[in-house]
Design an enzyme around this catalytic site. Sequence first.
Site, short mmCIF file in Angstrom:
data_model
loop_
_atom_site.label_atom_id
_atom_site.label_comp_id
_atom_site.label_asym_id
_atom_site.label_seq_id
_atom_site.Cartn_x
_atom_site.Cartn_y
_atom_site.Cartn_z
N ARG A 118 39.30 37.96 31.60
CA ARG A 118 39.75 37.70 32.98
C ARG A 118 40.87 38.69 33.30
NH1 ARG A 118 37.12 33.31 35.60
NH2 ARG A 118 37.76 34.68 37.28
N SER A 119 41.24 38.74 34.58
CA SER A 119 42.37 39.61 34.94
C SER A 119 43.68 39.03 34.42
CB SER A 119 42.42 39.83 36.44
OG SER A 119 42.43 38.61 37.13
N GLU A 139 44.73 44.65 35.05
CA GLU A 139 44.00 44.87 33.80
C GLU A 139 44.39 46.19 33.15
OE1 GLU A 139 39.82 44.14 34.12
OE2 GLU A 139 40.13 42.14 34.96
N LYS A 151 32.16 34.56 31.18
CA LYS A 151 33.58 34.25 31.07
C LYS A 151 33.71 32.77 30.74
CE LYS A 151 35.20 37.42 34.74
NZ LYS A 151 35.37 37.48 36.22
N ASP A 199 28.77 38.17 38.59
CA ASP A 199 30.00 37.53 38.08
C ASP A 199 30.30 36.32 38.97
OD1 ASP A 199 32.60 36.84 37.34
OD2 ASP A 199 33.52 38.70 37.96
#
Length: 439
Positions: free
Chosen positions: A380-381, A217, A351, A326
């Site tokens: 998201r990553s 990220e 997400k 999460d």
Amino acid sequence: MTTSTRFERVVAREVLDSRGRPTVEVDVRLVGGATGRAMVPSGASTGKHEALELRDHDSGRYNGLGVTVAVGNVNTVIGPALAESELRATDQAAVDRMLIDIDSTVSKSNLGANALLGVSMATARAGAAAEGVPLYRYLGGLTGGVGVIEPRLPLITVNIISGGAHGGQNLDMQDFLIVPVGAPDYRTSLEWSTRVRQSVAALLEAQGHHTHLVADEGGLAPFLSSHKQALDVIVAGIERAGLRPGRDADVAIAIDVAATEFYNGNEYVLATESSRLDAAGLIEVLASWTEQYPVVSIEDGLAEDDWDGWKALTERIGDRTLLIGDDLFTTNPGRLQRGVETGAANGVLVKLNQIGTLTETLQVIEDARQAGYIPVVSARSGETEDAFIADLAVGVAAPQFKVGSTTRSERTAKWNQLLRIEEELGAGAAYAGRDAFGR
Ligand code: PGA
Ligand code: ZN
């Protein structure tokens, strides 16, 4: 006007995400000529209760990560079904209902959540284009229960140091982030964030760490000997940037523990510090950090199915800390409801691809609000240049927004979209700021 928002053509293709892995892109064209395009993101530290991301598992291509089957499902199943239907792109709930019905599985494993979400998001973009309104305004108008929401810029959470699955396991915990709580507006909050990142990088350089190699990220990924070292260098970096660290000062701290990643089913195994903790032990560590550092928010402090631990964590520090689920909630209305009923967490990460349609995502945001949980819209990553979530965060007036670092273009695509929206909303633009914690 009568047929103009019906579907003419829906086409998907395989493109690359920010990790260089294939993902799904969808183009929607309506009979009246409006178009919409969307790209689907992808996680690395995924929760086991997420909707299924359909991969080809053909080891001859992209190491098995190809998405040609999901793409084919859009091109040969979903697309033709929409084109033959009477559905209008502006009826997002009905379109998403149809996607869910054609797939017909709880986990969206039949056609793939990546196939469904690409169509769902591209449909919203085409709908907004057909109505001639910016995406954020259009999305705000889709939130059934509460009527049209006034757009508002969110308080941002910015990744400074990465570990875990995003940083080559240099640290067990995944993200050490800053929250520019005292900034007067979004644009200032972004400038402060880049300043702190540069200061932390300079401090790490001086300690002999490499800072040019970044994590998934865009965060710095130094090999530190403890998690507290990460917290210490961030506090020092905030000061070096000429800002005041503190809950009620300029810049506070957030942590995404991503505890599922180091839970072995029995214990939390922290390799960085050579310690093994039960839930109570990890809760004490996290609680002590909220006393020693200006930590205002902790995400996934415990593992995804450790409901008892989550309840204990929330009782222990939930009054002064935003506790975000999460992997715990996976943007799933049913799991959020269980959390509300059992007193687990007080915030929910949002997400889109964890659940697979826009309508269900909006539902989770609405449910969170009703329950007094803070919704945090998140990237998201594995991301793309698509900035849909920036419009989503503003459109639904989400109090907080988490995208990763201020480097790497898949991240700046979102930050920059917020700058454009802030400009468009003008001097009177609403900004969540300190209100983003609801207390
Ligand atoms: P992921 O990470 O996209 O790899 O799941 C983001 C997060 O954990 O918040
Ligand atoms: Zn997370």
